[in-house]
Enzyme design. Structure first.
Site, short mmCIF file in Angstrom:
data_model
loop_
_atom_site.label_atom_id
_atom_site.label_comp_id
_atom_site.label_asym_id
_atom_site.label_seq_id
_atom_site.Cartn_x
_atom_site.Cartn_y
_atom_site.Cartn_z
N LEU A 104 60.98 30.47 -14.59
CA LEU A 104 60.65 29.22 -13.91
C LEU A 104 59.52 29.43 -12.89
O LEU A 104 59.63 30.25 -11.98
CB LEU A 104 61.90 28.69 -13.18
CG LEU A 104 61.70 27.35 -12.45
CD1 LEU A 104 61.42 26.21 -13.42
CD2 LEU A 104 62.90 27.04 -11.57
N ASP A 105 58.43 28.67 -13.05
CA ASP A 105 57.29 28.73 -12.14
C ASP A 105 56.71 30.14 -12.04
O ASP A 105 56.03 30.46 -11.05
CB ASP A 105 57.67 28.23 -10.73
CG ASP A 105 58.20 26.80 -10.76
OD1 ASP A 105 57.78 26.03 -11.64
OD2 ASP A 105 59.05 26.47 -9.92
N GLY A 106 56.94 30.94 -13.07
CA GLY A 106 56.51 32.34 -13.00
C GLY A 106 55.38 32.69 -13.97
O GLY A 106 54.95 33.84 -14.00
#
Lengths: 299, 299, 299, 299
Positions: free
Chosen positions: C242-244
Site C-alpha cells: 500500500l502506497d509503496g
C-alpha cells in the site's frame, strides 16, 4: 449571543449569512485599530480575521481588512453602516462593507483560448470560487456548448474593426445591472476607456508574461527571442495604459532552451489559469485594495 | 581496461584525472551522434553523460555536450584532438575539449555588497564550486580581510570618473594570463567594450532583476514602483548592450505590498547569490554554449 | 531523404507518423551508445532526442531513451525490431519500441472527487495529453454526465464489501484488450494483487501526501495533526504494498497554521491534479523506466 | 508625540529602542482585540503590526502578536506590564512582551558540517539576523578558526560515549545565564531530556529531511532508497521525542534518479541552511508561538 472569533481556516463552521468584510483606507494616525475594534465590539460583532498595513509611517496611508460576524446581519447592516460614519469621519476613511452571503456576479469575456475560462468554471463548480458566473461573453462561438453545459448563459458578440463600438454597446447592455466584476480570460480585444472607467478596478485581465517584461502582443514570442529561463503570467486590473494597471498576482514556471514558442505557450497556459483564478478569488473575497497603481492584497 | 559508463550523479567514484568534456555546435545533419560516439568508442573512451539539442529540424543548429573518461587522458588528449578533426570537418563543427582536472581560474570583481562574493567563496571552499578563485578585484577596500582569510589575493583598484581607463589597464594587467572567467559579483562599474571583447562569453554578471524587466539602474526601486508580486535575479554573459547579453539563469522570490525597497533588496540578495552561483558552476563545468544571443544550458 | 535531428521542443514540425521511442535497460558496458546510434543511422533513422543514465559505474544498470524518426515507420518497424535483436543480445538488453502515432489507451478509475479526472479530461481535450481516454469506470454515478459530455464511455460499477470480487471481475471485462494504462484518479477502493500483477507498472495512483510521509488513510488529517508547513502529493505505480510502489512524481504546496483539514484538502486538490497529470503524461510519452522500486524518469 | 502606525516593511525608519512585541495566547472570547488595542492606545503606544489566529471558533485557543512603539519604552515597560495584568486576567491570557532592542543571545551547537553555521554567521554579520551569537560550541575543533575570525567565542567540548554527561555539564556551564536560544546547526549528538526541559521551546534543530518522512539517522540514504523526487529539510523545536517536536519551517528541492546519496547531501545542504536560518530569524523576532505540538508562525 455568541461572540466567538473564527479563524480564516475554519470553514466548516462558518455561517456565511452573518459574515461581513470591511475594507478601510485612510491616512495613518494613532488609534485606528482601537476605534474600529471597539466599535465592532459594541455592535456585538465578532472579529474573525483582521489585517492591516501602513505604507509609510510618516503621513502614509493605512489599509485594513476586517472579517466579522454579526447576528441578523442583513437587517442590522444599514444601522451599523450609519453608526460607523462617526468613526470613519474621525479618521477620514474611505471604506466599504460587504456581506459574504451576497456573492459577486462575474461576466467572463473570452476569445478562442479556453483554459482560463475552464479553470474558473471548475473552481466555481467545486465551490472554490465563491461567486456567481452570471454570463460568458465571447467574440467567437466556439465555447457555447461547454459553457451552457454548466448552466451559464453564453452571449456571442462578434467584433470586427467596423463593429467595435456597436459590439461594446451590446456587451454593456448585456451586463447592465447584472455584473460586479468583469474577467478578461484571454479576451483578445481592447476594451474602451469609457468601459474601463465604468468598471474602475473591477476588470481583471490575465497577461501572458511576467509584467513589466513583454508588454503588448505576442509575449511568448518576445520571451523566446530574449532567451529567458522563466516565463510568467500576470493578473492585473485594467486601466487605460495597456498592460499597465495595478498588478494583483504573478507567477512563473521554469523553461529551457529546448522550449520553442509553441511549448512556451503550452507551459504558459498552466500558469495563466492558476494566476487568473487566484486573482479572481481574492477579488470576490474582498481581499484587494487599490492605491495609486498598486494593490494591497490581504491574502 | 574498463569501459564502464558513469552517471552524472555518481560523484564518489569519479576519477577526475581521466574525465573530459566535449562541446560541439554545428549545422544539423544525420549521423552526428553515431559518428561522435563511434569515434570515442574507438579511442577507448567511455561516454559518461551525453546531452544534445537541435534548434530547428530544417537547417537549424545542433548542440552537444559529452562527458567521457579516457585512460591516460592528459597524454592522449593531443592525439585525440588531432584525430577528431576529421569528424569535426565532416560536420563543420565548432568544438572544444576540456579536461575536468584543469579547473577554471576565476577573477571575482566586487564593489561594496558582499553576499554574492561570499556565496562563491563558501561554495568554493566546500568543494561545490569546482574552480580556482585566483583573485578578487574591488574598487573598495572593505572585503580585503575576509577574502585574504580564505587565502585568496585581493587587489584594491579604485575607480573614479577620471581614472577609469587607468583602472581598467591595471585590472587587465592583474588578470593577464591568469584567469579563464571573470565574475561580476555586484561590481557596480561599467566594463569597457574592449575588455568585453577580450573575454567574449567569459564575463558573467548578476543583474538584480528578472530581465528584461527593469534594465539599468536601481531595479529594486523600479520593481517597487511597478508593484510587482515577484522579484528576480538574472545571471548573464556580458555584452556591449547593457543588461542585454545571453541569459544563463534566472530565479524569483515572492514579495508583497508590505515589502519596501529596503526589504526587496534584502530578499533579493538571497536570489542573487543563488542565481549567480548556479551560473558560475555551470560555466566552469562546461555546461553552457552560446548561440546568437541565447544560451544552451545542459544542466 | 532527410536525416535531420529534431529537438524535443520543436513540436510544430513533428510528423508523428514517423516518430518512434525506444526504451533500453541493460547492465552497463562500453560501446552501448555507439552501437545503438550506429544501428539507427544505418537504418536511416534520425535521432531526435536521446537520454541515458547509469546507476553505478561498476556493474550497474544502464538506461536509455531514444526518440527517432524513420520514413515509412509502420511498415519498416517489424524488420527494424528483428535486426535490433543482434544489438540487444550483445548487451543483454531489455528493450521496447513504441510508435508515437499509436496513442496509449487509458481507463480512468474514479470515486467521488472529480478534480483529478477533470484535469485529465481537460489536458486530453486540449491536446496536452497525447493519449486516448477509452473509458471512465466509477463506483459512483456522480460524474456520468460530465464524462459523457466529453464523448467518453462511463461505466458505473458499484463496489461493496460483498460485491468486491464481482465488481473487479466486471471491471476487468470492461477493459479487456482495450486499455494500456489504468489511472486511479482518486479511486478509493483497493485493487486486488491479481489485477496489479496483470497491469504490472501500468497502474498509476495519486496519493494525497508527500510519500513516504502519511501512508494510508486520511493523509490530510495526519498532516494537520503533525503540523507540517508543506503538503504534497505523490503519483506512483501501484504495487501490492500500500502506497509503496515506485514514485513517479511529487510536488508540494506551502500551508500554514491557519489551514484546517478542510483547507488542506482544498489546497491539496490542486497539487494532486497537477502531479497526476504530469505522471500520466510521462507514462504515455514512454519517458518512464522502472527498476527495482524506483523510476528513471527521462523528462 | 507621534502616534503613527508603521508597516512591517518600512524598516528604514524604525527606531528599535521604542519597539516592543507582545505575544498572547488565551481561550477565545469576544472583545480581545478591542481590549488589547484600546489598552495600548491609552498607554500611548502605536500598533505597528498585528496578527491573530483562532484554532477553533467554539472554545478554541486564540493567538495574537502585536508590534508596537512606545516612547521611553525601557523606563515605561514595567508599569505597562503591571497595568496589562488586568486585561490579561480578564481573558486568562498567557503573554509576554519583548523589547526589540534586547537582541536574543544564541549559542550555536555544531559538529563537523559547517554550512548551517556559516549561513547563520553571514546573516548575522549582514544584519539580516537580528540577534547576538554569543558562542559556538562544538564536539570538534574544525571550525575554531573561522568562528573566531567573526569575533565569536568557540568552545571545543569533545563528546564520547563515556564523557557524555560530563560534556553536557560543561556545555551548561558555558551557556548558564548567557543564552536565550540554542541552535543545533547539524549537531550530531543527542541532547538530554534535562537539557531540553531547561530550554523548553528554545532549542531549534535542523533535520535533513521532510519530516515526518525519514525520522532518525541517515535521512538522505533513506530518501535515496525510497526513490523520492523531492528532498526536504525541517527546522523544529527539540522535544524528548526524536525528530518529533513542533515544526517551525520546511522546504524542499527537486531531485531526480540521477542524484546519488552524495548528490542528495550536496543539494540538501542548501535547503538545510535556508530553512534553519528562517526558523532562527522567526524565533528571535518573536514570531513563533507553540501550542500542543504545533507552531503558530506569524511570518
Amino acid at each position: 449571543m455568541s461572540h466567538n472569533y473564527q479563524s480564516q481556516g475554519n470553514k466548516r463552521l462558518e455561517d456565511k449569512s452573518v459574515r461581513a468584510r470591511m475594507l478601510i483606507s485612510c491616512p495613518d494616525k494613532a488609534g485606528i485599530v482601537a476605534a474600529v475594534s471597539q466599535f465592532l465590539y459594541e455592535q456585538g460583532a465578532n472579529i474573525v480575521q483582521s489585517d492591516q498595513y501602513t505604507m509609510d509611517p510618516e503621513g502614509g496611508m493605512f489599509f485594513m481588512r476586517i472579517e466579522f460576524d454579526l447576528h441578523e446581519l442583513e437587517q442590522r447592516l444599514p444601522s451599523l453602516q450609519e453608526d460607523f460614519g462617526r468613526v470613519a469621519d474621525r479618521f477620514s476613511m474611505r471604506w466599504s462593507v460587504f456581506r459574504a452571503a451576497r456573492r459577486k456576479r462575474i461576466a467572463v469575456f473570452v476569445s478562442k483560448e479556453d483554459h482560463c475560462l475552464l479553470e474558473l468554471l471548475w473552481q466555481w463548480q467545486s465551490g472554490d470560487l465563491d461567486a456567481e458566473i452570471s454570463m460568458v461573453i465571447s467574440n467567437h462561438e466556439d465555447m457555447q456548448g461547454i459553457v451552457e453545459s454548466f448552466g451559464i448563459p453564453y452571449h456571442y458578440v462578434p467584433v470586427t474593426a467596423d463593429t467595435k463600438a456597436e459590439a461594446e454597446r451590446k456587451q454593456r447592455e448585456l451586463i447592465a445591472g447584472k455584473v460586479d466584476l468583469i474577467v478578461l480570460a484571454r479576451y483578445m480585444q481592447i476594451v474602451s476607456p469609457k468601459f474601463i472607467e465604468q468598471f474602475h478596478n473591477r476588470i481583471i485581465n490575465i497577461h501572458h508574461s511576467f509584467l513589466p517584461a513583454f508588454v503588448g502582443g505576442k509575449p511568448y514570442q518576445q520571451a523566446y527571442n530574449r532567451g529567458v529561463k522563466l516565463i510568467g503570467a500576470t493578473a492585473h486590473y485594467v486601466t487605460e495604459e495597456l498592460d499597465g494597471g495595478p498588478i494583483i498576482e504573478q507567477d512563473i514556471q521554469r523553461v529551457s532552451h529546448r522550449d520553442n514558442v509553441a511549448e512556451l505557450k503550452r507551459i504558459g497556459r498552466h500558469i495563466e489559469r492558476i494566476v487568473l483564478a487566484r486573482a479572481v478569488k481574492w477579488h470576490v473575497e474582498d481581499r484587494l485594495l487599490v492605491y495609486e497603481n498598486k494593490t494591497v492584497a490581504f491574502v
